[in-house]
Design an enzyme around this catalytic site. Structure first.
Site, short mmCIF file in Angstrom:
data_model
loop_
_atom_site.label_atom_id
_atom_site.label_comp_id
_atom_site.label_asym_id
_atom_site.label_seq_id
_atom_site.Cartn_x
_atom_site.Cartn_y
_atom_site.Cartn_z
N ARG A 44 39.46 38.70 60.14
CA ARG A 44 40.57 38.81 59.21
C ARG A 44 41.14 37.43 58.87
O ARG A 44 41.56 37.19 57.73
CB ARG A 44 41.66 39.68 59.84
CG ARG A 44 42.83 39.95 58.91
CD ARG A 44 42.39 40.67 57.65
NE ARG A 44 43.53 41.01 56.81
CZ ARG A 44 43.44 41.64 55.65
NH1 ARG A 44 42.25 42.01 55.20
NH2 ARG A 44 44.50 41.92 54.94
N ASP A 88 42.93 32.61 41.76
CA ASP A 88 42.02 33.43 42.58
C ASP A 88 40.67 32.74 42.65
O ASP A 88 40.00 32.56 41.63
CB ASP A 88 41.88 34.82 41.93
CG ASP A 88 41.04 35.78 42.74
OD1 ASP A 88 40.42 35.36 43.74
OD2 ASP A 88 41.01 36.98 42.39
N HIS A 103 43.88 35.44 45.29
CA HIS A 103 43.31 36.78 45.12
C HIS A 103 44.36 37.86 45.36
O HIS A 103 44.36 38.90 44.69
CB HIS A 103 42.13 36.94 46.08
CG HIS A 103 41.36 38.21 45.91
ND1 HIS A 103 40.75 38.54 44.73
CD2 HIS A 103 41.11 39.23 46.77
CE1 HIS A 103 40.15 39.72 44.87
NE2 HIS A 103 40.36 40.16 46.08
N ASP A 104 45.24 37.62 46.33
CA ASP A 104 46.28 38.60 46.68
C ASP A 104 47.23 38.92 45.54
O ASP A 104 47.97 39.90 45.62
CB ASP A 104 47.10 38.08 47.87
CG ASP A 104 46.61 38.68 49.19
OD1 ASP A 104 45.70 39.53 49.15
OD2 ASP A 104 47.13 38.27 50.25
N SER A 139 39.99 44.07 43.09
CA SER A 139 38.99 43.55 44.03
C SER A 139 37.87 44.59 44.23
O SER A 139 37.29 45.06 43.25
CB SER A 139 39.70 43.21 45.36
OG SER A 139 38.86 42.51 46.21
#
Lengths: 397, 196
Positions: A228, A332, A365-366, A158
């Site tokens: 967040r 992602d 994405h994680d 990232s």
């Protein structure tokens, strides 16, 4: 004593490095003195050829692997523990792994919550905007301090991957391999839009006080929580959320599991995904500085390695001397495989050696932080070659 | 070392840039890196093969060449190789165009469907030919577009492609006088070196 897995780096201790030489930032502003909080794992070999730098993403820090507290059985290891340790892809039997909290952070390195020596108060909004280039310049000074002339590899996912690209562009002779994972050549309008929602959430919190909340003994926790929450949604995939919140077969595979088994017909937390996001946002907001969050979203927005190269990424890479491994994940959508393929295309155009893998994974994405089997195998194979190049540790298993 | 790889090697310049489409486990590129110090790039879609390339230290890109090579620049490679894959592509003619756009020279290898044993198999048995190098049933074969040496020659004529060199080899990848006498009848595998 708690049981620590055999392939863990074990109990680790961060170190603070102080720098007195002023650092001129891309904005033109200067940071006179600064500290960097650093963790290292493994041993630097005699010719300092086995060092790898791990760059963290938006909310990461120097604590990439291992544990702090030998007594606390609930403590989670560092954020990339699945990759760093003996026998893991970044094998500490062979590599000296360096991980730092970047400038502007809130985990020990100089940042908005640090004391401004000129005022005796925290910098707050007076802390300058730092860019990826500034970070990489500060990391190069850290390398000098550690006696590392050339990294065997610089690695990051990232925003970490963006630092890797900047290394290959700014310091072409100081790394042999660049591992760019789940990254993008620059943010798109959609990416910037999500960051803007995050910033507005923080700045509109009544406890924000124009960023001087430290002086008021308050904290814009609600704002950070909202920031967040929206960020977290972009790290997950639709498929993963359906799966995670869809254990109840009656709800189908839409992930609509209820919290209390029935609808409230009010504005309460009806669905499990709501309480999950609230919990994630809330616990994050307790451990992260609001000004750092603002700052790092700007760092992301501003990242554009092509600014000095007529907007052409291939020209930016023209002088790079390292080999590249680019990895993306199928689900992602924050930095989709398409964005990684743009990086690959630029590298091909610049005639640089590049490998590219698109890993099938539902985690969004994680996924770059998770031990996805094919991803781990690929990193293992690639880094094993890198270990061969720097001369393997003959005493290692 | 396989004889067909030896022939391919003899057509590649030391230190040149080589793109191998469907590079498999990276055997050819790893060999050329060692002997000719080429700058390699492999294209592959099979995950296991990609892993084997990484293990060999061969640069490999996960990409489906049936979707073309839009991310590759014109004339950006000295040689583009396509070994034993032409017949498995959706549009072999289009990949040949792409190869000639990206590479200054191209090397293609494919099984010759007009090999006499195949002809005999079809003529006597009346069924789709099977052999050690075409072991599939008609319904599960990855080979969508079988062609013969005569067919490929015709494609080259139509597209004005220059055939720099052509060799035919048998299953053991050796060549023989008989094969050179009538390649389209006796040749098992064809190896072409072409340019625009």
């Amino acid at each position: 004593m708690k049981a620590i897995p055999a392939n863990s780096v074990g109990i680790v201790k961060p170190q603070l490095f102080h720098f007195d030489e002023p650092l001129t930032l891309r904005s033109g502003r200067v940071i006179e003195k600064y500290d960097l909080m650093v963790e290292t794992y493994g041993t630097l070999n005699a010719d300092a050829s086995n060092a790898i730098l791990v760059c963290h993403a938006l909310s990461g820090d120097h604590h990439a692997a291992g544990y702090y507290d030998p007594e606390n059985p609930k403590e989670k290891p560092g954020w990339w523990d699945c990759c760093i340790g003996p026998g893991k892809p970044f094998d500490t039997n062979h590599f000296f792994v360096v991980s730092l909290n970047n400038l502007g952070g809130c985990a020990g390195s100089t940042g908005p919550s640090s004391m401004n020596p000129d005022t005796g108060k925290p910098f707050g909004p007076d802390f300058p905007i730092v860019t990826v280039r500034d970070w990489v310049n500060s990391q190069a000074r850290l390398a000098d301090r550690l006696g590392i002339q050339q990294w065997a590899a610089v690695i990051g996912g990232s925003l970490g991957g963006m630092q890797v690209m900047r290394w290959a562009i700014s310091y072409p002779d100081r790394l042999r391999h660049a591992l760019v994972i789940a990254a993008a050549p620059k943010l798109s309008a959609q990416n910037i839009a999500f960051n803007e929602v995050a910033r507005q959430s923080i700045m509109s919190d009544p406890d924000f006080h124009e960023g001087r909340y430290y002086d008021f003994n308050t904290y814009p926790g609600k704002g950070v929580m909202l920031a967040r929450m929206v960020g977290h949604i972009t790290y997950l995939s639709d498929a993963l959320m359906r799966d995670k919140f869809g254990k109840d077969a009656r709800a189908g595979n839409f992930g609509r599991d209820l919290r209390a088994g029935k609808l409230s017909f009010g504005f309460d937390t009806d669905f499990q995904v709501q309480s999950y996001l609230q919990y994630k946002g809330e616990s994050f907001s307790r451990n992260f500085d609001a000004n750092t969050y603002l700052l790092v979203t700007k760092t992301l927005d501003y990242f554009d390695p092509t600014v000095d190269y007529d907007g052409e990424l291939s020209k930016a890479f023209a002088n790079s001397q390292c080999k590249f491994l680019v990895i993306s994940f199928s689900s992602d959508w924050r930095f989709s495989p398409e964005r990684s393929r743009e990086i690959v295309e630029a590298l091909l155009k610049a005639e640089k050696p590049v490998s590219y893998l698109e890993i099938e994974a539902d985690e969004g994405h994680d996924a770059f932080l998770l031990p996805v089997p094919r991803y781990m195998q690929a990193l293992n194979a690639y880094m094993s070659r890198v270990a061969d190049e720097c001369g393997r540790n003959p005493n290692a298993g | 070392m396989r004889a067909d790889l030896k022939i391919i090697e003899s057509w590649i310049e030391p230190g040149s840039r080589v793109l191998d489409l469907g590079c498999g486990d990276g055997l050819l590129l790893a060999h050329l890196k060692e002997t000719l110090h080429i700058r390699e790039c492999g294209l592959e879609i099979d995950q296991e093969h990609i892993q084997q390339c990484l293990e060999k230290g061969v640069s490999v890109i996960e990409q489906d060449m049936d979707k073309g090579l839009p991310n590759f620049q014109d004339n950006s490679f000295d040689t583009v190789v396509l070994a034993q894959t032409l017949q498995a592509l959706h549009r072999p003619d289009l990949i040949v165009d792409e190869m000639l756009r990206v590479g200054k020279r191209c090397i293609l290898t494919f099984p010759n469907f007009a090999y006499w044993r195949h002809r005999f198999y079809l003529m006597t048995g009346g069924r789709m030919p099977k052999s050690p190098h075409i072991p599939y049933e008609w319904y599960d074969t990855p080979n969508l577009h079988h062609c013969t040496i005569a067919d490929f020659d015709e494609l080259c004529r139509q597209k004005n492609i220059t055939v720099l060199d052509r060799t035919v080899v048998d299953d053991a990848r050796r060549t023989s006088m008989l094969m050179n006498l009538n390649p389209n009848f006796f040749g098992v595998n064809a190896i072409y070196h072409i340019s625009r």
